[in-house]
Write a protein that holds these residues in place. Structure first.
Motif, PDB file in Angstrom:
ATOM      1  N   GLY A 254      -8.822   0.866   6.352  1.00  0.00           N
ATOM      2  CA  GLY A 254      -7.435   0.709   6.781  1.00  0.00           C
ATOM      3  C   GLY A 254      -6.463   0.819   5.628  1.00  0.00           C
ATOM      4  N   SER A 255      -5.250   1.218   5.935  1.00  0.00           N
ATOM      5  CA  SER A 255      -4.211   1.404   4.929  1.00  0.00           C
ATOM      6  C   SER A 255      -3.851   0.087   4.256  1.00  0.00           C
ATOM      7  CB  SER A 255      -2.955   1.992   5.596  1.00  0.00           C
ATOM      8  OG  SER A 255      -1.851   1.962   4.707  1.00  0.00           O
ATOM      9  N   GLN A 256      -3.571   0.150   2.957  1.00  0.00           N
ATOM     10  CA  GLN A 256      -3.118  -1.029   2.216  1.00  0.00           C
ATOM     11  C   GLN A 256      -1.606  -1.248   2.360  1.00  0.00           C
ATOM     12  OE1 GLN A 256      -4.534  -1.462  -1.803  1.00  0.00           O
ATOM     13  NE2 GLN A 256      -6.584  -0.736  -1.300  1.00  0.00           N
ATOM     14  N   ARG A 257      -0.959  -0.387   3.122  1.00  0.00           N
ATOM     15  CA  ARG A 257       0.483  -0.572   3.381  1.00  0.00           C
ATOM     16  C   ARG A 257       0.608  -1.585   4.532  1.00  0.00           C
ATOM     17  NH1 ARG A 257       3.369   5.098   4.053  1.00  0.00           N
ATOM     18  NH2 ARG A 257       5.214   3.806   3.620  1.00  0.00           N
ATOM     19  N   MET A 258       0.910  -2.819   4.165  1.00  0.00           N
ATOM     20  CA  MET A 258       0.901  -3.917   5.124  1.00  0.00           C
ATOM     21  C   MET A 258       2.167  -4.765   4.975  1.00  0.00           C
ATOM     22  SD  MET A 258      -3.133  -5.075   4.762  1.00  0.00           S
ATOM     23  CE  MET A 258      -3.122  -5.110   2.962  1.00  0.00           C
ATOM     24  N   VAL A 259       2.655  -5.258   6.112  1.00  0.00           N
ATOM     25  CA  VAL A 259       3.805  -6.159   6.142  1.00  0.00           C
ATOM     26  C   VAL A 259       3.345  -7.445   6.827  1.00  0.00           C
ATOM     27  CG1 VAL A 259       6.160  -6.523   6.972  1.00  0.00           C
ATOM     28  CG2 VAL A 259       5.439  -4.243   6.215  1.00  0.00           C
ATOM     29  N   GLU A 271      -6.209 -15.278  -2.399  1.00  0.00           N
ATOM     30  CA  GLU A 271      -7.501 -15.404  -3.071  1.00  0.00           C
ATOM     31  C   GLU A 271      -8.650 -14.929  -2.185  1.00  0.00           C
ATOM     32  OE1 GLU A 271      -7.577 -19.502  -4.099  1.00  0.00           O
ATOM     33  OE2 GLU A 271      -5.986 -19.304  -5.619  1.00  0.00           O
ATOM     34  N   ALA A 272      -8.536 -15.178  -0.880  1.00  0.00           N
ATOM     35  CA  ALA A 272      -9.613 -14.775   0.032  1.00  0.00           C
ATOM     36  C   ALA A 272      -9.719 -13.264   0.165  1.00  0.00           C
ATOM     37  CB  ALA A 272      -9.399 -15.408   1.401  1.00  0.00           C
ATOM     38  N   VAL A 273      -8.564 -12.583   0.167  1.00  0.00           N
ATOM     39  CA  VAL A 273      -8.568 -11.117   0.301  1.00  0.00           C
ATOM     40  C   VAL A 273      -8.745 -10.452  -1.050  1.00  0.00           C
ATOM     41  CG1 VAL A 273      -7.198  -9.104   0.998  1.00  0.00           C
ATOM     42  CG2 VAL A 273      -7.150 -11.196   2.382  1.00  0.00           C
ATOM     43  N   GLY A 274      -8.069 -10.983  -2.072  1.00  0.00           N
ATOM     44  CA  GLY A 274      -8.091 -10.377  -3.403  1.00  0.00           C
ATOM     45  C   GLY A 274      -6.759  -9.730  -3.718  1.00  0.00           C
ATOM     46  N   ALA A 275      -6.098 -10.182  -4.770  1.00  0.00           N
ATOM     47  CA  ALA A 275      -4.770  -9.669  -5.111  1.00  0.00           C
ATOM     48  C   ALA A 275      -4.779  -8.162  -5.358  1.00  0.00           C
ATOM     49  CB  ALA A 275      -4.229 -10.416  -6.344  1.00  0.00           C
ATOM     50  N   LYS A 276      -5.877  -7.634  -5.872  1.00  0.00           N
ATOM     51  CA  LYS A 276      -5.925  -6.194  -6.184  1.00  0.00           C
ATOM     52  C   LYS A 276      -5.865  -5.330  -4.928  1.00  0.00           C
ATOM     53  CE  LYS A 276     -11.000  -5.993  -6.494  1.00  0.00           C
ATOM     54  NZ  LYS A 276     -12.140  -5.678  -7.404  1.00  0.00           N
ATOM     55  N   TYR A 277      -6.181  -5.915  -3.765  1.00  0.00           N
ATOM     56  CA  TYR A 277      -6.110  -5.164  -2.507  1.00  0.00           C
ATOM     57  C   TYR A 277      -4.765  -5.352  -1.795  1.00  0.00           C
ATOM     58  CZ  TYR A 277     -11.153  -5.059  -3.224  1.00  0.00           C
ATOM     59  OH  TYR A 277     -12.403  -4.881  -3.753  1.00  0.00           O
ATOM     60  N   LEU A 278      -3.888  -6.138  -2.384  1.00  0.00           N
ATOM     61  CA  LEU A 278      -2.614  -6.473  -1.738  1.00  0.00           C
ATOM     62  C   LEU A 278      -1.411  -5.951  -2.508  1.00  0.00           C
ATOM     63  CD1 LEU A 278      -3.516 -10.180  -0.821  1.00  0.00           C
ATOM     64  CD2 LEU A 278      -3.369  -8.246   0.766  1.00  0.00           C
ATOM     65  N   THR A 279      -1.630  -5.006  -3.374  1.00  0.00           N
ATOM     66  CA  THR A 279      -0.538  -4.514  -4.223  1.00  0.00           C
ATOM     67  C   THR A 279       0.525  -3.750  -3.436  1.00  0.00           C
ATOM     68  OG1 THR A 279      -1.826  -2.535  -4.763  1.00  0.00           O
ATOM     69  CG2 THR A 279      -1.986  -4.408  -6.283  1.00  0.00           C
ATOM     70  N   GLU A 280       0.173  -3.204  -2.277  1.00  0.00           N
ATOM     71  CA  GLU A 280       1.153  -2.483  -1.453  1.00  0.00           C
ATOM     72  C   GLU A 280       1.660  -3.333  -0.292  1.00  0.00           C
ATOM     73  OE1 GLU A 280       0.406   1.762  -0.614  1.00  0.00           O
ATOM     74  OE2 GLU A 280      -1.542   1.453  -1.607  1.00  0.00           O
ATOM     75  N   ALA A 281       1.208  -4.572  -0.236  1.00  0.00           N
ATOM     76  CA  ALA A 281       1.633  -5.462   0.849  1.00  0.00           C
ATOM     77  C   ALA A 281       2.932  -6.168   0.494  1.00  0.00           C
ATOM     78  CB  ALA A 281       0.547  -6.492   1.129  1.00  0.00           C
ATOM     79  N   VAL A 282       3.781  -6.353   1.497  1.00  0.00           N
ATOM     80  CA  VAL A 282       5.010  -7.138   1.350  1.00  0.00           C
ATOM     81  C   VAL A 282       5.113  -8.065   2.557  1.00  0.00           C
ATOM     82  CG1 VAL A 282       6.236  -5.364   0.021  1.00  0.00           C
ATOM     83  CG2 VAL A 282       6.409  -5.378   2.518  1.00  0.00           C
ATOM     84  N   GLY A 283       6.023  -8.989   2.494  1.00  0.00           N
ATOM     85  CA  GLY A 283       6.181  -9.904   3.610  1.00  0.00           C
ATOM     86  C   GLY A 283       7.599 -10.382   3.760  1.00  0.00           C
TER      87      GLY A 283
END
Length: 424
Positions: A254-259, A271-283
């Motif tokens: 799945g795409s790392q582009r997440m809101v 921590e559970a997901v891993g910061a390196k996989y959340l670099t394109e995520a915003v909220g």
């Protein structure tokens, strides 16, 4: 342990500050002769819920340092909701029937707060002050007169959250998204409203997938969302199920582009997901106005807990507790639940005497109220003003994850938030 307040260094302010300090200590000593109980229903067994309860306790501790409410020490009777409706209702019944609390703080999730309100608080005539329940169903209930004026929340509605989330999706350049939403009152409301706002912005919703709590896997839900080939996703989830689902989403390509909703603004989730996989995520998150009282809360919170508030609902929890206690003070020692609810207007009066959100502010409010005046509470989320349905408005922020927490990207003023509402 509560740390002592810092004293001002300016000589002209020293004498009155010392006088107030002596008065506060005297009142605190007198308050030990009696006590009054309030109830707190929070998911204390969950990592993200415990700080919300601790922040409410922080407000209680400050009030007790100021001499308590109407001369009595305040006891916050905490019970764990586990973020489960049945457990939450049982907890509320115990607090009201056994502990004889004067009011309820909580719950957090709308799906827990709603049955507590309708089956416990309203029938018992007990006001309920929620830090974090956002579903618009509460507004509809209040408009029908079914809350009897006993419902207050220091947290904006899901309509506000949905409008801001849609703006962020658009700003990220996403044209097709799938929505994962928690299958409860909050998530259903949020997901439906968000889909409307996105469609109004010309953004295609390829699918809206309900997510039930406590599943070991969400592979089927992830696969369903992927079938629509979205460019990204929106996650309206809590950290527990969110961690499992997002890991599976990413593991299946799945795409790392997440809101994300603000409920995923959590160290545990990161921590559970891993910061390196959340670099394109915003909220998105609701925000305090850029005012001194909000900055003062951050300072006092950091002094108390050793770090800045980082997590959903912390300033809202503080304000809910402090306003509830101010209303108790204003209503008087023999007040009913309805009296306490009615007194909220006296302590959140825009024309009242401004008081700070701390020990000294509560002591000052007591004096103003004793003299027949009203006060304007200036808290962690700014000047809190409830409408006739117990709702508030607030600005918002867009944030992103870092290696150690979260970081604000942009601030969306309250005026802009209001302009976004009703645009679908």
């Amino acid at each position: 342990m509560t740390r002592p307040l810092k004293t001002a260094s300016l000589a002209p302010a020293l004498a009155p500050a010392l006088a107030l300090g002596v008065a506060v200590l005297a009142n605190a000593a007198a308050a030990q002769s009696c006590s009054v109980r309030i109830g707190g229903i929070f998911p204390t067994s969950l990592d993200w819920g415990r700080p919300i309860a601790e922040t409410a306790q922080f407000a209680v501790d400050q009030v007790n340092e100021a001499g308590g409410v109407n001369g009595c020490n305040v006891e916050l009777m905490l019970r764990d909701s586990q973020n489960d409706p049945k457990v939450g209702v049982d907890a509320a019944k115990a607090l009201v029937d056994l502990d004889r609390v004067k009011l309820l703080l909580g719950a957090v999730g709308s799906g827990v707060s709603m049955p507590i309100l309708t089956t416990v608080a309203v029938p018992a005539g007990i006001p309920e002050f929620s830090c974090c329940s956002a579903a618009t169903a509460f507004t509809a209930l209040a408009e029908e007169g079914k809350t009897r004026g006993l419902w207050f929340r220091t947290y904006p509605t899901t309509d506000v959250q949905a409008a801001v989330t849609a703006k962020i999706v658009k700003d990220q350049g996403l044209g097709k998204v799938a929505i994962f939403y928690k299958n409860d009152d909050w998530g259903q409301d949020y997901g439906k409203l968000l889909a409307g706002y996105l469609e109004g912005l010309g953004i295609t919703v390829t699918g809206s997938v309900a997510i039930n709590a406590a599943q070991p896997s969400y592979r089927a839900e992830v696969t369903s969302a992927m079938s629509g080939a979205p460019e990204g996703i929106v996650g309206l989830l809590y950290p527990t199920e969110g961690s499992v689902l997002i890991r599976e989403w990413l593991s299946l390509g799945g795409s790392q582009r997440m809101v994300f909703s603000n409920s995923l603004r959590s160290d545990d989730f990161r921590e559970a997901v891993g910061a390196k996989y959340l670099t394109e995520a915003v909220g998105m998150d609701n925000a305090a106005p850029r005012v001194p009282s909000a900055d003062a809360f951050v300072t006092s919170y950091t002094e108390r807990f050793g770090s800045e508030p980082n997590g959903p609902g912390l300033p809202n929890s503080y304000d809910a507790a402090m306003i509830a206690l101010l209303a108790m003070q204003a209503a008087g020692p023999e007040a009913s639940g309805a009296d306490i609810a009615a007194a909220v207007a006296k302590v959140t009066d825009p024309a009242g005497t401004p008081v700070t959100a701390d020990t000294a502010g509560f002591a000052q409010a007591r004096e103003v109220l004793a003299g027949g005046g009203n006060v304007r509470y200036q808290g962690a989320t700014g000047d809190v003003v409830f409408d006739q349905n117990g709702d508030v408005a607030a600005p918002a922020v867009m944030w992103k994850f870092t290696e150690t927490g979260t970081e604000e990207i942009s601030y969306i003023p309250q005026e802009e938030v209001r302009a976004l509402l009703g645009s679908h």
